[in-house]
Design an enzyme around this catalytic site. Structure first.
Site, mmCIF file in Angstrom:
data_model
loop_
_atom_site.group_PDB
_atom_site.id
_atom_site.type_symbol
_atom_site.label_atom_id
_atom_site.label_comp_id
_atom_site.label_asym_id
_atom_site.label_seq_id
_atom_site.Cartn_x
_atom_site.Cartn_y
_atom_site.Cartn_z
ATOM 1 N N SER A 20 0.831 -1.198 0.000
ATOM 2 C CA SER A 20 0.000 0.000 0.000
ATOM 3 C C SER A 20 0.874 1.261 0.000
ATOM 4 O O SER A 20 0.390 2.332 -0.360
ATOM 5 C CB SER A 20 -0.900 -0.005 1.235
ATOM 6 O OG SER A 20 -0.104 -0.124 2.401
ATOM 7 N N TYR A 51 -4.178 1.234 3.896
ATOM 8 C CA TYR A 51 -5.163 0.176 3.708
ATOM 9 C C TYR A 51 -5.691 -0.300 5.071
ATOM 10 O O TYR A 51 -6.799 -0.820 5.158
ATOM 11 C CB TYR A 51 -4.529 -1.031 3.014
ATOM 12 C CG TYR A 51 -4.309 -0.906 1.527
ATOM 13 C CD1 TYR A 51 -4.372 0.314 0.857
ATOM 14 C CD2 TYR A 51 -4.044 -2.043 0.775
ATOM 15 C CE1 TYR A 51 -4.163 0.396 -0.505
ATOM 16 C CE2 TYR A 51 -3.840 -1.972 -0.588
ATOM 17 C CZ TYR A 51 -3.896 -0.752 -1.232
ATOM 18 O OH TYR A 51 -3.688 -0.683 -2.585
ATOM 19 N N GLY A 52 -4.848 -0.132 6.093
ATOM 20 C CA GLY A 52 -5.116 -0.755 7.399
ATOM 21 C C GLY A 52 -6.373 -0.293 8.089
ATOM 22 O O GLY A 52 -6.831 -0.920 9.048
ATOM 23 N N ASN A 84 0.834 -6.661 4.805
ATOM 24 C CA ASN A 84 0.110 -7.591 5.673
ATOM 25 C C ASN A 84 -1.395 -7.435 5.528
ATOM 26 O O ASN A 84 -2.137 -8.410 5.516
ATOM 27 C CB ASN A 84 0.518 -7.361 7.124
ATOM 28 C CG ASN A 84 1.884 -7.922 7.430
ATOM 29 O OD1 ASN A 84 2.002 -9.026 7.948
ATOM 30 N ND2 ASN A 84 2.933 -7.187 7.085
ATOM 31 N N THR A 85 -1.845 -6.173 5.408
ATOM 32 C CA THR A 85 -3.283 -5.924 5.333
ATOM 33 C C THR A 85 -3.860 -6.533 4.050
ATOM 34 O O THR A 85 -4.889 -7.216 4.085
ATOM 35 C CB THR A 85 -3.555 -4.411 5.390
ATOM 36 O OG1 THR A 85 -2.957 -3.882 6.580
ATOM 37 C CG2 THR A 85 -5.028 -4.126 5.402
ATOM 38 N N CYS A 198 3.066 -6.116 10.229
ATOM 39 C CA CYS A 198 2.840 -4.946 9.381
ATOM 40 C C CYS A 198 4.176 -4.583 8.758
ATOM 41 O O CYS A 198 5.209 -4.604 9.438
ATOM 42 C CB CYS A 198 2.314 -3.784 10.221
ATOM 43 S SG CYS A 198 2.226 -2.221 9.308
ATOM 44 N N THR A 199 4.142 -4.247 7.472
ATOM 45 C CA THR A 199 5.402 -4.008 6.758
ATOM 46 C C THR A 199 6.137 -2.752 7.227
ATOM 47 O O THR A 199 7.305 -2.582 6.913
ATOM 48 C CB THR A 199 5.134 -3.915 5.245
ATOM 49 O OG1 THR A 199 3.868 -3.300 5.052
ATOM 50 C CG2 THR A 199 5.146 -5.261 4.625
HETATM 51 N N1 DGL Z 1 1.255 -2.088 4.385
HETATM 52 C C1 DGL Z 1 0.332 -2.123 5.503
HETATM 53 C C2 DGL Z 1 0.510 -3.439 6.245
HETATM 54 O O1 DGL Z 1 1.527 -4.107 6.141
HETATM 55 C C3 DGL Z 1 0.552 -0.954 6.452
HETATM 56 C C4 DGL Z 1 0.190 0.399 5.865
HETATM 57 C C5 DGL Z 1 -1.297 0.548 5.551
HETATM 58 O O2 DGL Z 1 -2.140 0.535 6.491
HETATM 59 O O3 DGL Z 1 -1.615 0.658 4.379
HETATM 60 O O4 DGL Z 1 -0.392 -3.851 6.929
#
Ligand code: DGL
Length: 292
Positions: A20, A51-52, A84-85, A198-199
């Protein structure tokens, strides 16, 4: 997971990596260190981050558009969902939408937690959407682990702000972890492993490692996903140490690997902040319009 190579015909496969935002560059960094001869196309959907905090339906729509861009327009033969999301809420939708193998970060993270935990009880910190999907709890449970998950919504904006070594961030991490450990104690759990689900969180790893109880292992889903991708692509594991790949081991992060980065919003910001996640300059970032 199969040890059979899934892309046997290609000596230099094109691997598409999607997040994201910038956080997934921690996964790209781990991949580049392990697969220096591969070509990489990375897209950060920065226009629609985070995205979260969004719904499954919206996350799936956004994630599918990025995945299709990587396969159709960049020729990706293999996709790593470095978010992750998106992995938690949209892996099935992405797999249905593209004709190439797709790897998410949840199962590799859970497998790494299984390998690490002696007590069978693990903690997971992640975004709101990931936690409410209970994807980690399900993946851990399938491996015989009990997982207690906690949403830490303040951490992504703190990382995006560059406050990765800031007293406020340190304090926020300690509050979240205290609450999580108190909840674990009230459920009579004996956690010995914490999964960074979460990344963005690998950037906070030094603060998190200082805040967890002595002896608790910290598992990074970026490293776990990169190891799983190498296993699938090469048919053998070429694990390198976490600390080398992500904690300033720039000499192991191949400067020659071919990496193209795309973003759906300000390429200047991506170039400026992205190097912090990738561990080397991200180069020229190309702007992509995936629609609204
Ligand atoms: N990339 C999202 C994750 O790993 C974190 C950032 C987001 O909320 O978009 O969950």
């Amino acid at each position: 997971m199969s040890s059979r190579p899934i892309i046997p015909h290609s000596a230099a496969p094109t691997i598409g990596v999607f997040d994201s935002g910038f956080g997934g560059l921690t996964v790209l960094r781990a991949l580049v260190a392990r697969l220096p001869h591969a070509h990489f196309a990375f897209i950060g959907d920065t226009a629609r981050l985070p995205y979260g905090s969004k719904s499954r339906r919206t996350i799936a729509r956004y994630a599918v558009e990025s995945a299709q861009f990587l396969v159709r327009e960049q020729g990706a033969e293999f996709l790593v969902i470095a978010c992750n999301t998106a992995s938690a809420l949209a892996l099935d939708a992405i797999q249905a939408a593209v004709p190439v193998p797709v790897l998410g970060v949840i199962e590799p993270g859970a497998a790494n937690a299984r390998a690490s935990s002696r007590t069978g009880d693990v903690l997971v910190v992640a975004t709101d959407a990931t936690v409410h999907s209970h994807a980690y709890a399900a993946a851990c449970s399938a491996l015989g682990l009990r997982a207690l998950e906690k949403a830490c919504p303040l951490l992504v904006p703190l990382v995006e702000e560059g406050w990765t070594n800031h007293p406020v961030t340190d304090q926020v991490i300690r509050i979240y972890l205290d609450e999580l450990l108190a909840e674990a104690a009230s459920q009579d759990l004996k956690p010995d492993t914490l999964v960074l689900g979460c990344t963005h969180y690998p950037l906070l790893r030094p603060l998190i490692e200082r805040a967890v109880p002595a002896g608790m292992k910290v598992i990074d889903s970026a490293e776990s996903a990169a190891d799983a991708a190498v296993l699938l692509i090469n048919g053998k594991n070429e694990t390198i140490s976490d600390s080398t790949a992500l904690s300033g081991g720039a000499s192991r992060v191949s400067p020659t690997a071919k990496v193209r980065c795309f973003a759906t919003d300000s390429v200047e910001k991506f170039e400026r902040l992205g190097s912090r996640f990738l561990g080397r300059p991200v180069g020229n970032v190309e702007l992509v319009d995936l629609g609204g």
